[in-house]
Design a protein around this motif. Structure first.
Motif, mmCIF file in Angstrom:
data_model
loop_
_atom_site.group_PDB
_atom_site.id
_atom_site.type_symbol
_atom_site.label_atom_id
_atom_site.label_comp_id
_atom_site.label_asym_id
_atom_site.label_seq_id
_atom_site.Cartn_x
_atom_site.Cartn_y
_atom_site.Cartn_z
ATOM 1 N N UNK A 91 -3.513 28.232 -5.463
ATOM 2 C CA UNK A 91 -4.415 27.119 -5.977
ATOM 3 C C UNK A 91 -3.458 26.004 -6.246
ATOM 4 N N UNK A 92 -2.327 25.994 -7.008
ATOM 5 C CA UNK A 92 -1.481 25.016 -7.353
ATOM 6 C C UNK A 92 -0.994 24.510 -6.184
ATOM 7 N N UNK A 97 -0.722 19.955 -2.213
ATOM 8 C CA UNK A 97 -0.697 19.248 -0.953
ATOM 9 C C UNK A 97 -1.751 18.517 -0.675
ATOM 10 N N UNK A 98 -2.940 18.687 -1.070
ATOM 11 C CA UNK A 98 -4.217 17.745 -0.968
ATOM 12 C C UNK A 98 -3.865 16.262 -1.688
ATOM 13 N N UNK A 99 -2.867 16.208 -2.917
ATOM 14 C CA UNK A 99 -2.623 15.304 -3.746
ATOM 15 C C UNK A 99 -1.698 14.303 -2.694
ATOM 16 N N UNK A 100 -0.855 14.986 -2.404
ATOM 17 C CA UNK A 100 0.270 14.293 -1.426
ATOM 18 C C UNK A 100 -0.616 13.718 -0.448
ATOM 19 N N UNK A 101 -1.118 14.430 0.298
ATOM 20 C CA UNK A 101 -1.961 13.979 1.674
ATOM 21 C C UNK A 101 -2.820 12.816 1.410
ATOM 22 N N UNK A 102 -3.564 12.667 0.376
ATOM 23 C CA UNK A 102 -4.432 11.779 -0.058
ATOM 24 C C UNK A 102 -3.767 10.365 -0.403
ATOM 25 N N UNK A 103 -2.637 10.549 -1.254
ATOM 26 C CA UNK A 103 -1.542 9.540 -1.743
ATOM 27 C C UNK A 103 -1.011 8.909 -0.483
ATOM 28 N N UNK A 104 -0.728 9.652 0.512
ATOM 29 C CA UNK A 104 0.003 9.213 1.799
ATOM 30 C C UNK A 104 -0.969 8.286 2.548
ATOM 31 N N UNK A 105 -2.294 8.735 2.657
ATOM 32 C CA UNK A 105 -3.366 8.187 3.429
ATOM 33 C C UNK A 105 -3.652 6.760 2.730
ATOM 34 N N UNK A 106 -3.729 6.823 1.595
ATOM 35 C CA UNK A 106 -3.916 5.576 0.527
ATOM 36 C C UNK A 106 -2.848 4.487 0.820
ATOM 37 N N UNK A 107 -1.736 4.952 0.773
ATOM 38 C CA UNK A 107 -0.295 4.055 0.868
ATOM 39 C C UNK A 107 -0.338 3.477 2.489
ATOM 40 N N UNK A 108 -0.711 4.371 3.260
ATOM 41 C CA UNK A 108 -0.662 4.007 4.715
ATOM 42 C C UNK A 108 -1.860 2.820 4.964
ATOM 43 N N UNK A 109 -2.874 3.117 4.458
ATOM 44 C CA UNK A 109 -3.893 2.351 4.813
ATOM 45 C C UNK A 109 -3.846 0.893 4.066
ATOM 46 N N UNK A 224 7.780 19.460 -5.382
ATOM 47 C CA UNK A 224 8.756 20.679 -5.913
ATOM 48 C C UNK A 224 7.745 21.790 -6.556
ATOM 49 N N UNK A 225 6.608 21.293 -7.244
ATOM 50 C CA UNK A 225 5.938 22.304 -7.831
ATOM 51 C C UNK A 225 5.082 22.927 -6.898
ATOM 52 N N UNK A 226 4.709 22.501 -5.721
ATOM 53 C CA UNK A 226 3.969 22.923 -4.622
ATOM 54 C C UNK A 226 4.856 23.933 -3.841
ATOM 55 N N UNK A 227 6.147 23.623 -3.973
ATOM 56 C CA UNK A 227 7.270 24.443 -3.265
ATOM 57 C C UNK A 227 7.493 25.680 -4.099
#
Length: 318
Positions: A91-92, A97-109, A224-227
């Protein structure tokens, strides 16, 4: 060399008013490539989704031919040897993964060259996942732990395999039911989650350099926490993660070096084998042949947000 041929070799950058500026004596004309850029971004997204579906299908196929745990025990692993088998770290891993994906999409937008960033991400990471499919198919690896619940075998049914593949894609490869229905086993070398973690972190760091000084360490810590959670959940061997952590930065750096220096693409044509769509995706003379500077289009973002917020209200009939 003719003047037109010489012009093609010159670096071209886009100025803030949308006109192309050529470095040197060449003259570049103004081109309207907005629609072409969007089509290429859509093409790279379709390619990415197709590759993800293929990767998920290969994972299901590999799960069907996984070695029998009763005859093939888990491989010795120095890191996993000192860990206790847990289910909750998955779950962690999924949340990271969801946090990084959303952050990337916001940054790119928010970026002025959002279409370029997205298509570069989709086009480059798809190659890594395609090569991962080859690695999974050629060698079957035993499960990481005897208590790991593997998904039931499909007995070769294409429909069942496709159904499981779509379920994997829709959950971004995050298995939240590992304790009940099981996970696909055998798809170890190399770790796709680790590739995604590192690729997202690199893209966020590069394209939010002017606004994300606090965001960068947070994203890398989350990565790194996700890894670590991936290892703690026994979804991968340490070898899988180590290979991904070496391969992802290497491919990201190589891809960015080639897209920002087109002369290298012509000089070292062998790199087209690694990124076959690069020349096509980078063929519009609007933004590239030089480093993309971090410029943010706040007006477009604000108008888009207002448009989406006001859309339901505009549909109301008073």
């Amino acid at each position: 060399m003719t003047s037109s041929a010489h012009e093609e070799l010159l670096p071209v950058c886009a100025t803030s008013n949308g006109r192309n500026k050529t470095l040197g004596n060449g003259i570049a004309t103004r081109t309207n490539v907005g629609e072409i850029s969007k089509k290429k971004t859509l093409l790279s997204l379709i390619l990415f989704l197709l590759v993800m579906t293929i990767s998920a299908y290969v994972s299901v196929v590999v799960n069907d031919v996984r070695p029998d745990p009763s005859r093939h025990p888990p491989l010795p692993d120095v890191v996993l040897h000192y860990m206790t088998f847990q289910v909750y770290p998955e779950y962690i891993c999924a949340a990271s993964l969801v946090f990084l994906a959303i952050t990337f999409l916001i940054t790119a937008s928010m970026h002025k060259y959002r279409h370029v960033i997205l298509r570069r991400y989709f086009g480059s990471i798809a190659v890594l996942y395609l090569w991962r499919n080859v690695c999974m198919l050629v060698t079957s690896v035993p499960v990481t732990h005897s208590d790991l619940v593997c998904a039931a075998k499909t007995n070769g049914s294409f429909y069942v395999r496709l159904k499981q593949s779509l379920a994997i894609v829709t959950t971004l490869g995050s298995y939240t039911d590992a304790g009940s229905t099981g996970v696909t086993c055998g798809d170890f070398m190399y770790s796709g989650h680790t590739i995604t973690f590192i690729y997202l972190s690199f893209n966020i760091t590069k394209y939010s350099r002017n606004i994300g000084h606090l965001l960068h360490p947070v994203c890398w810590i989350v990565s790194f926490v996700g890894i670590f959670s991936l290892l703690a959940s026994f979804f991968h061997y340490t070898m899988d993660v180590a290979v991904s952590m070496a391969l992802a930065p290497l491919c990201f750096t190589l891809h960015e070096l080639l897209v920002e220096n087109p002369s290298l693409r012509g000089k070292y044509a062998v790199f087209r084998l690694f990124f076959p769509l690069m020349n096509y995706l980078e063929a519009d003379r609007d933004h590239f042949n030089c480093v993309i500077y971090n410029e943010y289009d706040w007006a477009t973002v604000r108008s888009t947000i207002i448009q989406y917020i006001s859309y339901p209200c505009g549909k109301l009939k008073l």
